[in-house]
Design a protein around this motif. Structure first.
Motif, PDB file in Angstrom:
ATOM      1  N   UNK A 141       0.871  -1.170   0.000  1.00  0.00           N
ATOM      2  CA  UNK A 141       0.000   0.000   0.000  1.00  0.00           C
ATOM      3  C   UNK A 141       0.910   1.222   0.000  1.00  0.00           C
ATOM      4  N   UNK A 142       1.302   1.637  -1.189  1.00  0.00           N
ATOM      5  CA  UNK A 142       2.208   2.773  -1.296  1.00  0.00           C
ATOM      6  C   UNK A 142       1.483   4.101  -1.145  1.00  0.00           C
ATOM      7  N   UNK A 143       0.188   4.057  -0.896  1.00  0.00           N
ATOM      8  CA  UNK A 143      -0.577   5.285  -0.782  1.00  0.00           C
ATOM      9  C   UNK A 143      -0.595   5.798   0.655  1.00  0.00           C
ATOM     10  N   UNK A 144       0.427   5.495   1.402  1.00  0.00           N
ATOM     11  CA  UNK A 144       0.470   5.908   2.799  1.00  0.00           C
ATOM     12  C   UNK A 144       1.391   7.109   3.018  1.00  0.00           C
ATOM     13  N   UNK A 145       1.592   7.900   1.984  1.00  0.00           N
ATOM     14  CA  UNK A 145       2.490   9.044   2.104  1.00  0.00           C
ATOM     15  C   UNK A 145       2.020  10.036   3.160  1.00  0.00           C
ATOM     16  N   UNK A 146       0.742  10.255   3.258  1.00  0.00           N
ATOM     17  CA  UNK A 146       0.235  11.204   4.255  1.00  0.00           C
ATOM     18  C   UNK A 146       0.608  10.744   5.660  1.00  0.00           C
ATOM     19  N   UNK A 147       0.418   9.460   5.936  1.00  0.00           N
ATOM     20  CA  UNK A 147       0.814   8.921   7.239  1.00  0.00           C
ATOM     21  C   UNK A 147       2.326   8.993   7.438  1.00  0.00           C
ATOM     22  N   UNK A 148       3.075   8.714   6.374  1.00  0.00           N
ATOM     23  CA  UNK A 148       4.530   8.824   6.483  1.00  0.00           C
ATOM     24  C   UNK A 148       4.921  10.255   6.812  1.00  0.00           C
ATOM     25  N   UNK A 191      -0.946   0.433  -8.881  1.00  0.00           N
ATOM     26  CA  UNK A 191      -0.393  -0.085 -10.133  1.00  0.00           C
ATOM     27  C   UNK A 191      -1.323   0.205 -11.302  1.00  0.00           C
ATOM     28  N   UNK A 192      -2.616   0.039 -11.114  1.00  0.00           N
ATOM     29  CA  UNK A 192      -3.579   0.363 -12.173  1.00  0.00           C
ATOM     30  C   UNK A 192      -3.529   1.854 -12.507  1.00  0.00           C
ATOM     31  N   UNK A 193      -3.405   2.687 -11.492  1.00  0.00           N
ATOM     32  CA  UNK A 193      -3.334   4.136 -11.715  1.00  0.00           C
ATOM     33  C   UNK A 193      -2.090   4.497 -12.521  1.00  0.00           C
ATOM     34  N   UNK A 194      -0.947   3.896 -12.176  1.00  0.00           N
ATOM     35  CA  UNK A 194       0.273   4.157 -12.940  1.00  0.00           C
ATOM     36  C   UNK A 194       0.121   3.722 -14.386  1.00  0.00           C
ATOM     37  N   UNK A 195      -0.443   2.556 -14.597  1.00  0.00           N
ATOM     38  CA  UNK A 195      -0.625   2.043 -15.948  1.00  0.00           C
ATOM     39  C   UNK A 195      -1.525   2.969 -16.771  1.00  0.00           C
ATOM     40  N   UNK A 196      -2.608   3.426 -16.173  1.00  0.00           N
ATOM     41  CA  UNK A 196      -3.522   4.326 -16.870  1.00  0.00           C
ATOM     42  C   UNK A 196      -2.869   5.686 -17.134  1.00  0.00           C
ATOM     43  N   UNK A 197      -2.086   6.168 -16.173  1.00  0.00           N
ATOM     44  CA  UNK A 197      -1.371   7.430 -16.362  1.00  0.00           C
ATOM     45  C   UNK A 197      -0.438   7.334 -17.566  1.00  0.00           C
ATOM     46  N   UNK A 231      -8.059   4.693  -4.476  1.00  0.00           N
ATOM     47  CA  UNK A 231      -8.257   3.444  -3.743  1.00  0.00           C
ATOM     48  C   UNK A 231      -9.732   3.276  -3.372  1.00  0.00           C
ATOM     49  N   UNK A 232     -10.361   4.354  -2.954  1.00  0.00           N
ATOM     50  CA  UNK A 232     -11.772   4.297  -2.585  1.00  0.00           C
ATOM     51  C   UNK A 232     -12.655   3.988  -3.791  1.00  0.00           C
ATOM     52  N   UNK A 233     -12.152   4.251  -4.985  1.00  0.00           N
ATOM     53  CA  UNK A 233     -12.884   3.945  -6.205  1.00  0.00           C
ATOM     54  C   UNK A 233     -12.486   2.592  -6.784  1.00  0.00           C
ATOM     55  N   UNK A 234     -11.698   1.832  -6.018  1.00  0.00           N
ATOM     56  CA  UNK A 234     -11.317   0.489  -6.445  1.00  0.00           C
ATOM     57  C   UNK A 234     -10.163   0.461  -7.436  1.00  0.00           C
ATOM     58  N   UNK A 275       3.354  11.169  -7.135  1.00  0.00           N
ATOM     59  CA  UNK A 275       3.239  11.667  -5.763  1.00  0.00           C
ATOM     60  C   UNK A 275       1.782  11.820  -5.360  1.00  0.00           C
ATOM     61  N   UNK A 276       0.945  12.282  -6.282  1.00  0.00           N
ATOM     62  CA  UNK A 276      -0.480  12.408  -5.968  1.00  0.00           C
ATOM     63  C   UNK A 276      -1.089  11.032  -5.708  1.00  0.00           C
ATOM     64  N   UNK A 277      -0.723  10.043  -6.522  1.00  0.00           N
ATOM     65  CA  UNK A 277      -1.243   8.687  -6.305  1.00  0.00           C
ATOM     66  C   UNK A 277      -0.803   8.155  -4.946  1.00  0.00           C
ATOM     67  N   UNK A 278       0.430   8.499  -4.530  1.00  0.00           N
ATOM     68  CA  UNK A 278       0.941   8.029  -3.251  1.00  0.00           C
ATOM     69  C   UNK A 278       0.255   8.715  -2.075  1.00  0.00           C
ATOM     70  N   UNK A 279      -0.157   9.960  -2.273  1.00  0.00           N
ATOM     71  CA  UNK A 279      -0.672  10.758  -1.154  1.00  0.00           C
ATOM     72  C   UNK A 279      -2.185  10.724  -0.995  1.00  0.00           C
ATOM     73  N   UNK A 280      -2.901  10.376  -2.037  1.00  0.00           N
ATOM     74  CA  UNK A 280      -4.359  10.521  -2.026  1.00  0.00           C
ATOM     75  C   UNK A 280      -5.025   9.157  -2.085  1.00  0.00           C
ATOM     76  N   UNK A 281      -6.013   8.942  -1.243  1.00  0.00           N
ATOM     77  CA  UNK A 281      -6.706   7.654  -1.190  1.00  0.00           C
ATOM     78  C   UNK A 281      -7.966   7.634  -2.051  1.00  0.00           C
ATOM     79  N   UNK A 282      -8.238   8.684  -2.794  1.00  0.00           N
ATOM     80  CA  UNK A 282      -9.446   8.763  -3.608  1.00  0.00           C
ATOM     81  C   UNK A 282      -9.524   7.613  -4.609  1.00  0.00           C
TER      82      UNK A 282
END
Length: 189
Positions: free
Chosen positions: A97-104, A172-178, A165-168, A156-163
């Motif tokens: 779960x690399x989207x834990x930047x905010x917690x980090x 990795x899917x986000x990077x591929x689509x980007x 993830x909340x949309x399923x 960085x936005x993908x790492x920091x924002x859980x939006x």
């Protein structure tokens, strides 16, 4: 490999497994139990959980950079290499779960800073491949510093924002689509 380095390898692996399962909530006690050592022994190698996390980040990015280099050096078309190298993420890290930047940022700012440092450095092989793509006419001419900043900002936005993830949508899917979206914008038609 000496005993100290072997212990570091085992602790990084245990830490990664715990991070996958528990996120940043994992404890040094859990890491010790995972490799059947005392908590006191961990502190002879890593003085703090932050030190372990920093080593885990460095190791993860070493694997990512090695993966990128193997893509560049390996078989495949320039187009395939370009797409793959931008999102190179070793398989063992895709479950994280690399989207834990905010917690980090909140709990371990030095670790968050190290992640950002790794994201911003080591671009030379990727930029050289992009330049090669422009020279060969596979890509249209674009400003590489701007393209790099766009990719970094997205990551960085993908790492920091859980939006997402909340949309399923996984990281990795986000990077591929980007990459698919960027690719359509820079590929020669």
């Amino acid at each position: 490999m000496d005993e100290h380095n072997e212990l570091c390898v085992k602790l990084r692996a245990a830490g990664m497994a715990l991070f996958r399962r528990e996120g940043l909530r994992f404890t040094m006690q859990q890491a010790a139990e995972a490799i059947h050592i005392s908590k006191k022994t961990i502190y002879t190698v890593y003085p703090s959980k932050e030190a372990l996390l920093l080593d885990m980040v460095d190791d993860a990015f070493a694997h990512i950079h090695a993966r990128k280099q193997s893509i560049i050096d390996g078989p495949g078309t320039l187009t395939d290499k370009l797409r793959a190298v931008i999102i190179a993420l070793p398989e063992e890290y895709t479950a994280l779960d690399l989207q834990q930047m905010t917690l980090l940022d909140e709990r371990y700012p030095a670790v968050a800073a190290r992640v950002r440092e790794h994201l911003e450095n080591g671009w030379e092989p990727t930029l050289a491949l992009l330049e090669q793509g422009m020279e060969q006419g596979v890509l249209r001419r674009v400003s590489l510093p701007i393209l790099q900043r766009m990719i970094l900002a997205s990551i960085e936005d993908f790492l920091a924002d859980r939006t997402l993830e909340q949309q399923g949508i996984t990281y990795t899917q986000a990077l591929d689509e980007m990459v698919a979206i960027l690719w359509e914008g820079i590929a020669v038609r």
